[in-house]
Design an enzyme around this catalytic site. Structure first.
Site, short mmCIF file in Angstrom:
data_model
loop_
_atom_site.label_atom_id
_atom_site.label_comp_id
_atom_site.label_asym_id
_atom_site.label_seq_id
_atom_site.Cartn_x
_atom_site.Cartn_y
_atom_site.Cartn_z
N GLY A 257 0.92 -1.23 -0.10
CA GLY A 257 -0.05 -0.07 -0.09
C GLY A 257 0.97 1.50 0.08
O GLY A 257 0.55 2.34 -0.56
N ASP A 258 2.05 1.14 0.74
CA ASP A 258 2.76 2.33 0.85
C ASP A 258 3.63 2.65 -0.69
O ASP A 258 3.77 3.67 -1.09
CB ASP A 258 3.96 2.15 1.96
CG ASP A 258 3.37 1.49 3.19
OD1 ASP A 258 2.31 2.17 3.46
OD2 ASP A 258 3.90 0.83 4.03
#
Length: 312
Positions: A257-258
């Site tokens: 997600g990052d």
């Protein structure tokens, strides 16, 4: 310049075993390793891999800072962290190789000193310039109030920089008052933030209503992460884009997600079209899941054209 902030970094201690862990008895495991963690750090590394001008900043514990500093030096990540007395937290992740289950024991780490937080705020005030991109992401360490992202957002807006936030609950609700350019929640985080009951089978109309609530609260654009289902991008002109996923073998989901958010920031930084920006976002997220840690540029670039974008 891009700034990625991490106010609750972590050392992830990974333990690999093929046997079920039993409480109250001695357990044995095959292997272990450590990686530095923190959502802003992960995003900063991806942006560095993409050769963007990025500074990773935030707060680290002074007693175990070397693991971070040595890695930053090894990968040549431009950084400016402020040291707080105590240790950065360690998260233990026990991965069962036979059942593919993961058990986590997350630490708390240092109690933040107000003078260290003030030093970080002064650093931002002294360095931010118009059109810089600032990513506020993740949880915050003990001793930091839940309005910290809102306070930072006020400063970012005063400097006419671009505010991006990846947080949930009270942290997100507070920062929404400052109208961030982009937020990147998943459905569970949206439900938690808006105090709604989570359903893994939400229909598009239901999702649109939740996104509308977030935009009414202040979010300009929303990148909704949905894991294996890809993502949806809702802009401030009521347009919706469906973003596909890359195909490959899942090796590691930590930091995906990052990485996705970093890919979007890269597109914004390079002034790419929204379609190409979303391709980079999905390619970065996918490439990280196909590697042991965080994706290198070559792996990302191979996936960009594979990502399908559809306006719905």
């Amino acid at each position: 310049m891009i700034y990625t902030l991490t106010l609750n970094p972590a050392i992830d201690h990974i333990i690999l075993t093929d046997k079920k862990m039993e409480l109250g008895v001695t357990n044995y495991y095959q292997d272990e390793y450590q990686v530095i963690g923190g959502k802003g750090i992960n995003a900063g590394i991806i942006l560095k891999n993409l050769e963007a001008d990025v500074i990773a900043t935030g707060i680290l514990g002074d007693q175990n800072k070397d693991l971070f500093m040595n890695k930053f030096q090894e990968i040549n990540l431009n950084n400016h962290f402020f040291l707080n007395h105590g240790t950065t937290r360690t998260n233990y992740k026990i991965k069962n190789l036979s059942s593919h289950q993961e058990t986590e024991l997350n630490g708390l780490g240092f109690e933040t000193q107000i003078e260290v937080l003030n030093q970080l705020m002064l650093f931002l005030e002294s360095n931010l310039k118009k059109d810089d991109i600032v990513l506020l992401t993740g949880s915050v360490a003990r001793g930091i109030e839940k309005d910290i992202y809102q306070r930072m957002a006020k400063l970012i807006n005063q400097k006419q920089a671009i505010l991006i936030c990846d947080a949930s609950d009270e942290l997100l609700l507070n920062v929404l008052k400052e109208k961030p350019f982009l937020i990147k929640p998943n459905l569970e985080e949206i439900c938690s933030t808006l105090n709604l009951e989570f359903d893994s089978n939400f229909k598009l109309d239901q999702i649109k209503k939740m996104i509308s609530q977030l935009q009414n609260l202040g979010a300009q654009n929303v990148l909704l992460s949905m894991g294996a289902k890809g993502s949806l991008y809702f802009d401030n002109q009521q347009n919706i884009y469906q973003v596909g996923i890359a195909k490959g073998k899942l090796i590691n989901s930590v930091g995906a997600g990052d990485s996705m958010l970093a890919g979007f920031i890269y597109g914004l930084y390079k002034k790419l079209s929204i379609e190409k920006t979303l391709q980079y976002a999905a390619a970065c997220g996918g490439a990280t899941t196909f590697t042991e840690w965080l994706a290198p540029k070559e792996s990302i670039e191979l996936l960009v054209e594979e990502i399908k974008i559809k306006k719905i």
